[in-house]
Design a protein around this motif. Structure first.
Motif, short mmCIF file in Angstrom:
data_model
loop_
_atom_site.label_atom_id
_atom_site.label_comp_id
_atom_site.label_asym_id
_atom_site.label_seq_id
_atom_site.Cartn_x
_atom_site.Cartn_y
_atom_site.Cartn_z
N THR A 56 0.86 -1.37 0.12
CA THR A 56 0.08 0.05 -0.17
C THR A 56 0.90 1.34 0.03
O THR A 56 0.32 2.28 0.07
N HIS A 58 2.60 4.46 -0.99
CA HIS A 58 2.18 5.46 -1.80
C HIS A 58 3.18 5.64 -3.01
O HIS A 58 2.66 6.22 -4.15
N SER A 289 -4.01 14.38 5.20
CA SER A 289 -3.73 12.96 5.36
C SER A 289 -3.88 12.65 6.74
O SER A 289 -3.71 13.54 7.46
N TRP A 437 -1.98 7.92 5.57
CA TRP A 437 -2.93 7.63 4.48
C TRP A 437 -3.46 9.15 4.04
O TRP A 437 -3.79 9.89 4.69
N GLU A 441 -8.79 7.46 1.39
CA GLU A 441 -8.60 6.05 1.40
C GLU A 441 -8.83 5.57 2.76
O GLU A 441 -8.83 4.24 2.82
#
Length: 536
Positions: A56, A58, A289, A437, A441
């Motif tokens: 996952t 980025h 984020s 994150w 998401e």
């Protein structure tokens, strides 16, 4: 200098529409000695892993958007739009028929087929949290000729288009069947997509440099670009990513014109560029984020719920955010698993995190749990500004509560590789790592990767939690916005009690680029199509 803070809201499944906000953005080019047709950028991290399905991270997702494409995509109004394919739905909601658009080719010249897409979806579905839910409800996925494939469901699942259009981790990128046939827990070794750029394998230097060239046979959609939907028109010949782990070096490079784009400058160095009329400093999403800490549920000490609760009580968001971001203008104290400013925001169970912590409460829980001093091994990245501070602050907080802590320094790509290991600590495993994150998401019970109770088939940390899975199913089955919110609130309270992970607040870091660039797009991820570069 231009300083802006733009946002849009639109409709994305009713409730979500009001809250999703365009995030990170334009990407750029660089190098003073490069031609106007070469963009060079400094991303937030070096690129060492090239398979966007097995991680996952980025930076790997961003790489994926360069060379791969998706069946569907979200636009700036948070609506699902066709990208590689269009689809129809049967009246009973059980059959989705997808038809590939004309002109799709892989970078090796072969046509994209339905069988390629099926293999790609099947591999992705084994890794992604929402993809796993989709396959739970799937009766069959079959090809009907070269360009058509059909999902047949056991029960209606209206989230199917949104699941295939998800903008971030893990993105359902399409790959040739021979590559997608790679087991989902094994990294691919060939990097052929059908996206707007092709990967220049021979120039790749892991962790240092990645090169992408315009794919001449890519046929963009005719619609105007919008977020990750619409026409991906490439206006440069070449894009180079170069890693600059030293923040001061990167800031000097953006000012001197050696580079054109800096994805994630440290907040404390922004004053160095805010007075430069040749640069743009821009924040693209007020949601920004979420930063967080994740524990390993497989091994001591965090296989013990009370010890996880003690760790949560020991920490607080302000200390982390002050060390990580510094300037309160760029961060928000937020105890919500689904993010603040979203439809499912809830602060249940986060009182110590959003306050000053509860060290005495943490000590009491450790004593009650019989903690024996088992070391907590924390993975400590040293080369990425957005993940360097959190492990250090957390380690100090845990030690103050009575934990034995071992910080293990390494670069971020080593963290990304090592966190995937399910081996015991003595064999190279880990107890805790920290990551970030984008809010879109993690903002629903369906797409939040950490709120997954499927054990070793779930997100790194591998929590087995049947109640969590039941609450996610309750959210998915909800018929109204009120029912969705009630299910999300239950999940927030349960996840905080189980300490599924430790939400450590929200932040918003602007990017910096030189004004020789025009056409950068608002997007939940950095994208390079639609950007032109002029000579200085």
């Amino acid at each position: 200098m231009q300083i802006t803070n733009n946002s849009k809201s639109g409709s994305f499944r009713g409730m979500l529409a009001a809250a999703c906000i365009a995030l990170s953005a334009s990407v750029t080019g660089f190098a003073a000695d490069a031609s106007a047709n070469t963009l060079v950028a400094v991303p937030h991290s070096g690129l060492r892993i090239l398979d966007p399905i097995i991680t996952t991270a980025h930076i790997v997702r961003n790489h994926g958007y360069m060379i791969y494409d998706t069946l569907l995509a979200l636009d700036a109004d948070f609506k699902v739009q066709p990208q590689m394919a269009s689809y129809t739905v049967s009246d009973d909601g059980l059959t989705y028929t997808f038809i590939l658009r004309d002109g799709l080719k892989w970078h090796d010249g072969a046509p994209v087929t339905a069988e390629d897409c099926i293999a790609s979806i099947e591999r992705w579905g084994k890794r992604d949290t929402s993809g796993q839910v989709l396959f739970d409800k799937l009766e069959s996925l079959t090809a009907n000729g070269e360009k058509e494939f059909v999902f047949k469901l056991k029960e209606p699942f209206s989230y199917l288009p949104e699941t295939l259009a998800k903008p971030s981790s893990v993105v359902p990128f399409m790959m040739p069947k021979r590559i997608a046939a790679t087991p989902a827990d094994t990294a691919i070794t060939e990097f052929i997509g059908s996206g707007p750029f092709r990967f220049v394998t021979e120039e790749y230097q892991p962790g240092v440099k990645s090169v992408y060239e315009k794919f001449a046979d890519y046929v963009p959609r005719s619609e105007a670009p919008s977020w990750l939907a619409g026409g991906k028109v490439v206006k440069v010949d070449r894009v180079e990513w170069t890693a600059m782990p030293d923040a001061q070096t990167a800031m000097n490079a953006i000012q001197s014109g050696e580079i054109d784009y800096l994805e994630a400058p440290p907040i404390d160095l922004l004053p160095l560029v805010e007075g430069n009329d040749e640069l743009t400093v821009k924040r693209l999403s007020p949601l920004g984020s979420q930063t967080m800490g994740r524990m390993n549920f497989l091994y001591p000490p965090f296989d013990n719920k009370k010890i996880r609760q003690a760790a949560l009580k020991a920490m607080n968001q302000k200390d982390v955010l002050d060390a990580f971001i510094g300037n309160p203008e760029y961060y928000t104290i937020c105890g919500a698993f689904f993010g603040c400013g979203t439809p499912f925001e809830s602060s249940a169970g986060s009182e110590s995190l959003t306050g000053s912590g509860d060290v005495e409460g943490a000590k009491a829980l450790l004593k009650e749990a019989g903690y024996d001093g088992t070391p907590v091994v924390i993975l400590q990245p040293t080369d990425v500004t957005t993940t360097k501070a959190q492990p250090v602050v957390a380690a100090n907080a845990l030690r103050a509560a009575g934990f034995t802590v071992e910080l293990q320094p390494m670069d971020w790509q080593t963290v990304v590789t090592r966190r995937a290991s399910q081996k015991p600590i003595a064999e190279g495993g880990w107890n805790m790592f920290f990551t970030n994150w984008i809010v879109p998401e993690i903002m629903t019970p369906l797409n939040n990767p950490m709120l997954n109770g499927r054990g070793k088939n779930g997100f790194f940390g591998w929590a087995t939690d049947e109640k969590m899975e039941a609450l996610r199913a309750k959210y998915i089955a909800a018929k109204t916005a009120q029912e969705q919110k009630a299910a999300a609130d239950e999940l927030q309270a349960h996840a905080m009690d189980e300490v599924s992970y430790v939400p450590l607040g929200q932040y918003n870091v602007p990017s910096v680029w030189r004004n020789v660039l025009t056409g950068p797009l608002e997007s939940p991820v950095p994208v390079f199509w639609n950007i032109e570069k002029t000579e200085d």
